[in-house]
Design a protein around this motif. Structure first.
Motif, PDB file in Angstrom:
ATOM      1  N   ARG A   1       0.812  -1.222   0.000  1.00 35.34           N
ATOM      2  CA  ARG A   1       0.000   0.000   0.000  1.00 35.34           C
ATOM      3  C   ARG A   1       0.845   1.273   0.000  1.00 35.34           C
ATOM      4  O   ARG A   1       0.307   2.372  -0.093  1.00 35.34           O
ATOM      5  N   ILE A   2       2.150   1.141   0.110  1.00 33.01           N
ATOM      6  CA  ILE A   2       3.033   2.316   0.051  1.00 33.01           C
ATOM      7  C   ILE A   2       3.150   2.744  -1.411  1.00 33.01           C
ATOM      8  O   ILE A   2       3.290   1.908  -2.305  1.00 33.01           O
ATOM      9  N   ASP A   3       3.100   4.046  -1.643  1.00 32.42           N
ATOM     10  CA  ASP A   3       3.254   4.575  -3.000  1.00 32.42           C
ATOM     11  C   ASP A   3       4.511   3.989  -3.637  1.00 32.42           C
ATOM     12  O   ASP A   3       5.594   4.047  -3.048  1.00 32.42           O
ATOM     13  N   ARG A   4       4.373   3.401  -4.822  1.00 30.21           N
ATOM     14  CA  ARG A   4       5.467   2.694  -5.490  1.00 30.21           C
ATOM     15  C   ARG A   4       6.672   3.600  -5.728  1.00 30.21           C
ATOM     16  O   ARG A   4       7.815   3.190  -5.548  1.00 30.21           O
ATOM     17  N   ARG A   5       6.433   4.830  -6.142  1.00 30.12           N
ATOM     18  CA  ARG A   5       7.551   5.750  -6.386  1.00 30.12           C
ATOM     19  C   ARG A   5       8.284   6.081  -5.085  1.00 30.12           C
ATOM     20  O   ARG A   5       9.505   6.140  -5.043  1.00 30.12           O
ATOM     21  N   ALA A   6       7.518   6.315  -4.034  1.00 34.00           N
ATOM     22  CA  ALA A   6       8.126   6.646  -2.746  1.00 34.00           C
ATOM     23  C   ALA A   6       8.917   5.451  -2.213  1.00 34.00           C
ATOM     24  O   ALA A   6      10.037   5.613  -1.720  1.00 34.00           O
ATOM     25  N   LEU A   7       8.354   4.263  -2.333  1.00 36.55           N
ATOM     26  CA  LEU A   7       9.057   3.065  -1.894  1.00 36.55           C
ATOM     27  C   LEU A   7      10.327   2.860  -2.714  1.00 36.55           C
ATOM     28  O   LEU A   7      11.381   2.529  -2.180  1.00 36.55           O
ATOM     29  N   GLY A   8      10.233   3.108  -4.007  1.00 37.52           N
ATOM     30  CA  GLY A   8      11.408   3.021  -4.870  1.00 37.52           C
ATOM     31  C   GLY A   8      12.493   4.004  -4.454  1.00 37.52           C
ATOM     32  O   GLY A   8      13.679   3.676  -4.466  1.00 37.52           O
ATOM     33  N   LEU A   9      12.089   5.213  -4.069  1.00 39.64           N
ATOM     34  CA  LEU A   9      13.062   6.205  -3.594  1.00 39.64           C
ATOM     35  C   LEU A   9      13.786   5.719  -2.347  1.00 39.64           C
ATOM     36  O   LEU A   9      14.999   5.910  -2.207  1.00 39.64           O
ATOM     37  N   VAL A  10      13.046   5.093  -1.434  1.00 39.14           N
ATOM     38  CA  VAL A  10      13.663   4.590  -0.208  1.00 39.14           C
ATOM     39  C   VAL A  10      14.699   3.520  -0.549  1.00 39.14           C
ATOM     40  O   VAL A  10      15.845   3.576  -0.076  1.00 39.14           O
ATOM     41  N   TYR A  11      14.320   2.553  -1.394  1.00 38.11           N
ATOM     42  CA  TYR A  11      15.262   1.497  -1.771  1.00 38.11           C
ATOM     43  C   TYR A  11      16.462   2.067  -2.533  1.00 38.11           C
ATOM     44  O   TYR A  11      17.600   1.675  -2.303  1.00 38.11           O
ATOM     45  N   LEU A  12      16.208   3.008  -3.423  1.00 39.56           N
ATOM     46  CA  LEU A  12      17.289   3.607  -4.200  1.00 39.56           C
ATOM     47  C   LEU A  12      18.239   4.411  -3.304  1.00 39.56           C
ATOM     48  O   LEU A  12      19.461   4.326  -3.449  1.00 39.56           O
ATOM     49  N   ALA A  13      17.676   5.169  -2.361  1.00 40.73           N
ATOM     50  CA  ALA A  13      18.514   5.940  -1.435  1.00 40.73           C
ATOM     51  C   ALA A  13      19.373   5.013  -0.582  1.00 40.73           C
ATOM     52  O   ALA A  13      20.548   5.303  -0.339  1.00 40.73           O
ATOM     53  N   HIS A  14      18.803   3.891  -0.169  1.00 40.10           N
ATOM     54  CA  HIS A  14      19.595   2.929   0.604  1.00 40.10           C
ATOM     55  C   HIS A  14      20.713   2.337  -0.255  1.00 40.10           C
ATOM     56  O   HIS A  14      21.869   2.293   0.164  1.00 40.10           O
ATOM     57  N   ALA A  15      20.371   1.897  -1.473  1.00 39.97           N
ATOM     58  CA  ALA A  15      21.370   1.296  -2.363  1.00 39.97           C
ATOM     59  C   ALA A  15      22.465   2.293  -2.714  1.00 39.97           C
ATOM     60  O   ALA A  15      23.610   1.910  -2.928  1.00 39.97           O
ATOM     61  N   SER A  16      22.123   3.577  -2.740  1.00 41.55           N
ATOM     62  CA  SER A  16      23.090   4.626  -3.068  1.00 41.55           C
ATOM     63  C   SER A  16      23.841   5.132  -1.839  1.00 41.55           C
ATOM     64  O   SER A  16      24.669   6.041  -1.955  1.00 41.55           O
ATOM     65  N   GLU A  17      23.501   4.595  -0.689  1.00 40.91           N
ATOM     66  CA  GLU A  17      24.140   4.957   0.576  1.00 40.91           C
ATOM     67  C   GLU A  17      24.008   6.447   0.912  1.00 40.91           C
ATOM     68  O   GLU A  17      24.962   7.091   1.345  1.00 40.91           O
TER      69      GLU A  17
END
Length: 151
Positions: A84-100
């Protein structure tokens, strides 16, 4: 076994088995689009032995907007169901983590908010993309990309 390819709608197709290789080329295309939109600029940096193209940020407001979106997703707009989390927002979280860069995005938070946001990031990172993609209504492509970054 035949591997299906995913169409991106832009005339490209992506083979899920070669996703890691294909994603390497995406960085430069994204940077080019952000330069065209005036968010980044392109500079050549000399690092003694070699020259490197960098893309410094021109628009701090855009950066703050992304940081705010990540913080809201994990704090004030938190939904305890990744489907139920907005897909773009969730993607940003994963991308920010992967990018450190999550530490930088959380720098302005209070200690309590920082701890809560990091707890929720850990919960998201502990999810099994295979299990999430099998759930009803799940975006299988999204979870395949998540799996490619963290497996």
């Amino acid at each position: 076994a035949e591997v299906s390819t995913q169409s991106t709608g832009s005339g490209e197709t992506w083979n899920p088995l070669k996703l890691r290789f294909q994603i390497r080329n995406v960085r430069e295309r994204i940077a080019k689009n952000l330069v065209e939109k005036g968010i980044l600029t392109t500079e050549k940096q000399n690092f003694v032995v070699f020259d490197m193209t960098t893309h410094p940020l021109m628009d701090q407001a855009q950066k703050q907007q992304v940081i705010r979106k990540i913080q809201e997703t994990l704090l004030s707009k938190w939904v305890n169901d990744p489907q139920r989390i907005d897909r773009r927002a969730l993607g940003l979280v994963y991308l920010a983590h992967a990018s450190e860069v999550l530490e930088q995005a959380f720098a302005s938070l209070s200690d309590d908010d920082y701890d809560l946001a990091m707890k929720r990031v850990r919960e998201l990172l502990d999810l099994d993309p295979d299990v999430e993609s099998a759930k009803e209504g799940a975006d299988e492509g999204f979870w395949a990309v998540v799996a490619s970054f963290f497996k």
